[in-house]
Design a protein around this motif. Structure first.
Motif, mmCIF file in Angstrom:
data_model
loop_
_atom_site.group_PDB
_atom_site.id
_atom_site.type_symbol
_atom_site.label_atom_id
_atom_site.label_comp_id
_atom_site.label_asym_id
_atom_site.label_seq_id
_atom_site.Cartn_x
_atom_site.Cartn_y
_atom_site.Cartn_z
ATOM 1 N N GLU A 148 0.846 -1.191 0.000
ATOM 2 C CA GLU A 148 0.000 0.000 0.000
ATOM 3 C C GLU A 148 0.888 1.250 0.000
ATOM 4 N N ASP A 149 0.274 2.369 -0.344
ATOM 5 C CA ASP A 149 0.968 3.661 -0.280
ATOM 6 C C ASP A 149 0.527 4.364 0.994
ATOM 7 N N PHE A 150 1.483 4.720 1.853
ATOM 8 C CA PHE A 150 1.159 5.365 3.121
ATOM 9 C C PHE A 150 2.129 6.517 3.337
ATOM 10 N N GLU A 151 1.533 7.729 3.423
ATOM 11 C CA GLU A 151 2.322 8.936 3.638
ATOM 12 C C GLU A 151 3.411 9.080 2.585
ATOM 13 N N GLY A 152 3.061 8.709 1.359
ATOM 14 C CA GLY A 152 3.958 8.921 0.240
ATOM 15 C C GLY A 152 5.019 7.855 0.046
ATOM 16 N N LYS A 153 4.976 6.774 0.779
ATOM 17 C CA LYS A 153 5.965 5.721 0.577
ATOM 18 C C LYS A 153 5.269 4.360 0.656
ATOM 19 N N PRO A 154 5.839 3.355 -0.009
ATOM 20 C CA PRO A 154 5.221 2.026 0.003
ATOM 21 C C PRO A 154 5.415 1.331 1.346
ATOM 22 N N VAL A 155 4.366 0.721 1.806
ATOM 23 C CA VAL A 155 4.415 -0.066 3.041
ATOM 24 C C VAL A 155 3.707 -1.388 2.787
ATOM 25 N N ILE A 156 3.888 -2.308 3.699
ATOM 26 C CA ILE A 156 3.160 -3.587 3.625
ATOM 27 C C ILE A 156 2.062 -3.576 4.669
ATOM 28 N N PHE A 157 0.860 -3.794 4.204
ATOM 29 C CA PHE A 157 -0.299 -3.849 5.091
ATOM 30 C C PHE A 157 -0.601 -5.318 5.368
ATOM 31 N N ILE A 158 -0.493 -5.738 6.631
ATOM 32 C CA ILE A 158 -0.702 -7.139 7.020
ATOM 33 C C ILE A 158 -1.959 -7.244 7.873
ATOM 34 N N SER A 159 -2.837 -8.138 7.459
ATOM 35 C CA SER A 159 -4.019 -8.487 8.257
ATOM 36 C C SER A 159 -3.842 -9.934 8.705
ATOM 37 N N ALA A 160 -3.768 -10.141 10.030
ATOM 38 C CA ALA A 160 -3.498 -11.476 10.581
ATOM 39 C C ALA A 160 -4.702 -11.954 11.391
ATOM 40 N N ARG A 161 -5.135 -13.179 11.117
ATOM 41 C CA ARG A 161 -6.283 -13.762 11.828
ATOM 42 C C ARG A 161 -5.832 -14.991 12.614
ATOM 43 N N ASP A 162 -6.240 -15.040 13.862
ATOM 44 C CA ASP A 162 -5.920 -16.177 14.728
ATOM 45 C C ASP A 162 -6.668 -17.420 14.219
ATOM 46 N N ILE A 163 -5.908 -18.455 13.864
ATOM 47 C CA ILE A 163 -6.553 -19.664 13.337
ATOM 48 C C ILE A 163 -6.319 -20.878 14.242
ATOM 49 N N ARG A 164 -5.996 -20.623 15.489
ATOM 50 C CA ARG A 164 -5.753 -21.749 16.398
ATOM 51 C C ARG A 164 -6.998 -22.606 16.585
ATOM 52 N N GLU A 165 -8.161 -21.967 16.739
ATOM 53 C CA GLU A 165 -9.405 -22.731 16.910
ATOM 54 C C GLU A 165 -9.744 -23.487 15.639
ATOM 55 N N ARG A 166 -9.503 -22.841 14.497
ATOM 56 C CA ARG A 166 -9.789 -23.516 13.227
ATOM 57 C C ARG A 166 -8.918 -24.767 13.081
ATOM 58 N N LEU A 167 -7.614 -24.616 13.389
ATOM 59 C CA LEU A 167 -6.710 -25.753 13.276
ATOM 60 C C LEU A 167 -7.073 -26.854 14.263
ATOM 61 N N LYS A 168 -7.529 -26.430 15.446
ATOM 62 C CA LYS A 168 -7.951 -27.418 16.444
ATOM 63 C C LYS A 168 -9.158 -28.199 15.933
ATOM 64 N N MET A 169 -10.109 -27.479 15.332
ATOM 65 C CA MET A 169 -11.277 -28.148 14.767
ATOM 66 C C MET A 169 -10.882 -29.058 13.613
ATOM 67 N N GLN A 170 -9.926 -28.593 12.787
ATOM 68 C CA GLN A 170 -9.463 -29.423 11.677
ATOM 69 C C GLN A 170 -8.828 -30.711 12.181
ATOM 70 N N GLU A 171 -8.072 -30.601 13.273
ATOM 71 C CA GLU A 171 -7.453 -31.792 13.849
ATOM 72 C C GLU A 171 -8.514 -32.749 14.392
ATOM 73 N N GLN A 172 -9.549 -32.166 15.018
ATOM 74 C CA GLN A 172 -10.631 -33.009 15.522
ATOM 75 C C GLN A 172 -11.369 -33.699 14.385
ATOM 76 N N ILE A 173 -11.612 -32.924 13.305
ATOM 77 C CA ILE A 173 -12.285 -33.504 12.138
ATOM 78 C C ILE A 173 -11.419 -34.596 11.523
ATOM 79 N N LYS A 174 -10.113 -34.328 11.452
ATOM 80 C CA LYS A 174 -9.195 -35.324 10.889
ATOM 81 C C LYS A 174 -9.209 -36.598 11.725
ATOM 82 N N ALA A 175 -9.203 -36.416 13.061
ATOM 83 C CA ALA A 175 -9.233 -37.589 13.941
ATOM 84 C C ALA A 175 -10.530 -38.379 13.765
#
Length: 448
Positions: A148-175
Motif C-alpha cells: 500500500e501507499d502510506f504517507e507517500g511511501k510504500p508499506v506492507i499492510f498485514i491483516s493477521a487472523r488467529d486460526i488456532r481454533e480452526r486448526l484445532k477443529m481441523q485436527e478433531q475432524i481429521k481424527a
C-alpha cells in the motif's frame, strides 16, 4: 505622483501602456508556479489524509490484527488494538519492533522471503509463519499481506487472523475422519466376507453347464453383495401331476429378485435360498407354482413371527422353470416375472402372475399359475430380474426397457450363449455409461 497619474490615466484612457520590466514578469511566473504547486500539495495532502483516515477506520473497526510494515527495514509503523489483543504487547511496544521480532528466530529467513514476495507480487496470503506473543506463545495465524501507499511511501499492510481454533477443529475432524475411515474399512471388509459366503451358496455353474451344454449366467451385483440370486436343482418329481408323471427327472432353474439390494437384499436372499432348498424335500411341492406358493407361505410366516413388534413389508419376485429334457417339456411359473422363449427367430413372452412373494397376506393371496411348453431342439429361454431393463443411460439418460432388451436378444440369437453373455455385458456397460448402476442385474440364458 503625476507619473503615477499619467500611467493611471494612460490605462484608463486606453493609450498605449508603458513597457513592463522583465523582473516583474518573472515574479508573476514564479508566483503562478508556486500557486500550482501549493494547490497540488493541498490536494495530495487531502488525498493522503483521506487514505490515512481510511486506514484508521479499518484499523479501529476489526478484530483482526492489522499492522503497517516499513518495506525497507520491517519496522512496525502502526498497529491496531487487535494486534495488542493477539500478541500481548502494548501499542507502544509494538511500534518499537519489526515484523521479524514477531517470528521465531529460526524463521527469520522465511520471514524475509515473505516480505520480498509480497513486494514482488504486490500481495500474498500465507498461513505457514506463526507469530510469537509477548509471553512466548506460538500463535498460528493466516495473514493477508499487500503493498500500500502510506504517507507517500510504500508499506506492507498485514491483516493477521488467529486460526488456532480452526486448526484445532481441523485436527478433531481429521481424527474423526480417521475413525470413520477405519470403521468404514471394517464394514467393507465384513461385507466383502459376506460376499464370499453369498457366492459360496450360489449353485455351481459347473453343475448347471453339465445339465445345459449351452447356457450362461450374467450376474452383476449393484453393491458388494446382492439382493438377486439364482438357484438350480436336479431332482425327480415325487407325485404324478397333470404336467408330469411321478419320478420324472427335472432340472429346476430359478431367478430371484429380493426387495432392495446391498446388505438388506442379501439378507433376504439368504432367507429365499434357504426356503428354496427346503422345497426339494417337500413331497407336496412338484411344480414351479408349488414352489412359489410354498415360498410365499413360508416367507410370510418367517418375517411376521413378531408382527406385533416389527412390521416387515419386504418380499421377492421370482421365475421358476422346471425343464424335462427327456420329454422336451418346460413348466414355468412367475411372481411378477416373465419368461422369454425364442424359437425360429420369434420371441414369445410368457407372463407370470402379477403378485409378489411375501408381501400380500395369506388371506389375500391367489395361488400361482403353471405354464407348460413343448420344447424343440435349438429353443432358447431367458429368465431375468429387472435390473438390466431398469438401468438409466443412453443419449437421453432413459431406462433401457424390456422392449429394447428383447430387440437386443433377437439381434444376437446367432451367437453362442457364452458369446451372448459377453455381448449383454458390453451392452449394459455401454448403456450405463457414467451413470450409477441402479439395481442388481441377473439374466440366465439356456439353449436346449
Amino acid at each position: 505622483m503625476n507619473c503615477g497619474l499619467y500611467i493611471m490615466g494612460g490605462f484608463l484612457s486606453g493609450n498605449a501602456s508603458p513597457p513592463m520590466s522583465t523582473g516583474i514578469l518573472d515574479i508573476i511566473a514564479v508566483a503562478a508556479v508556486a500557486t500550482g504547486i501549493l494547490i497540488w500539495l493541498v490536494r495530495k495532502l487531502v488525498k493522503m489524509n483521506q487514505r490515512i483516515a481510511g486506514f484508521q477506520h479499518i484499523f479501529n473497526h476489526t478484530n483482526d490484527a492489522l499492522m503497517l510494515i516499513d518495506i525497507v527495514d520491517g519496522k512496525i509503523i502502526y498497529a491496531n488494538h487487535g494486534s495488542v489483543k493477539l500478541l500481548g504487547y502494548t501499542l507502544e511496544n509494538l511500534c518499537q519492533k519489526t515484523i521479524f521480532d514477531l517470528h521465531e528466530r529460526d524463521q527469520l529467513a522465511r520471514s524475509s522471503e515473505i516480505i520480498a514476495r509480497v513486494y514482488e507480487e504486490k500481495g500474498l496470503i500465507y498461513s505457514d509463519l506463526p507469530f510469537v506473543s509477548a509471553a512466548g506463545e506460538k500463535i498460528a495465524v493466516e495473514c493477508s499481506a499487500r503493498v500500500e501507499d502510506f504517507e507517500g511511501k510504500p508499506v506492507i499492510f498485514i491483516s493477521a487472523r488467529d486460526i488456532r481454533e480452526r486448526l484445532k477443529m481441523q485436527e478433531q475432524i481429521k481424527a474423526q475422519s480417521t475413525i470413520i475411515e477405519q470403521k468404514n474399512k471394517d464394514l467393507i471388509d465384513s461385507i466383502t466376507y459376506a460376499k464370499n459366503i453369498q457366492s459360496a451358496i450360489l449353485p455351481s455353474l459347473t453343475a448347471m453347464q453339465k445339465a445345459f451344454k449351452d447356457m450362461f449366467v450374467l450376474y452383476i451385483p449393484k453393491d458388494i453383495v446382492s439382493g438377486d440370486f439364482y438357484w438350480y436343482a436336479s431332482l425327480h418329481t415325487t407325485n404324478s401331476t397333470d404336467l408330469a408323471a411321478a419320478n420324472t427327472p427335472m432340472d429346476i432353474v430359478a431367478s430371484v429378485d429380493c426387495t432392495g439390494h446391498g446388505v438388506p437384499g442379501a439378507f433376504m436372499s439368504l432367507v429365499g435360498y434357504t426356503l428354496l432348498n427346503q422345497t426339494v424335500n417337500m413331497p407336496d411341492v412338484n411344480t414351479p407354482a408349488d414352489v412359489i406358493d410354498f415360498m410365499h407361505r413360508e416367507l410370510v410366516n418367517t418375517l411376521n413371527k413378531k408382527k406385533d413388534e416389527i412390521v416387515i413389508n419386504d418380499g421377492m419376485d421370482m421365475s421358476v422353470c422346471a425343464i424335462d429334457q427327456v420329454n422336451n417339456k418346460l413348466i414355468f411359473a412367475g411372481a411378477n416375472h416373465e419368461l422369454f422363449h425364442v424359437r425360429n427367430g420369434k420371441l414369445e413372452i410368457i407372463n407370470g402372475d402379477k403378485q409378489a412373494i411375501g408381501i400380500q397376506s395369506i388371506e389375500n393371496y391367489k395361488p400361482y399359475t403353471n405354464h407348460s411348453l413343448d420344447l424343440q431342439k435349438g429353443d432358447t429361454i431367458y429368465l431375468f430380474t429387472d435390473g438390466f431393463q431398469d438401468q438409466f443411460g443412453g443419449e437421453k439418460n432413459k431406462k433401457y426397457r424390456g422392449a429394447k432388451l428383447r430387440e437386443f436378444l433377437m439381434a444376437i440369437q446367432h451367437k453362442s450363449m457364452p458369446e451372448q453373455k459377453e455381448l449383454l455385458k458390453q451392452e449394459f456397460d455401454s448403456w450405463k455409461g457414467i451413470n450409477e448402476q441402479v439395481d442388481d442385474v441377473l439374466i440366465i440364458g439356456i439353449r436346449l
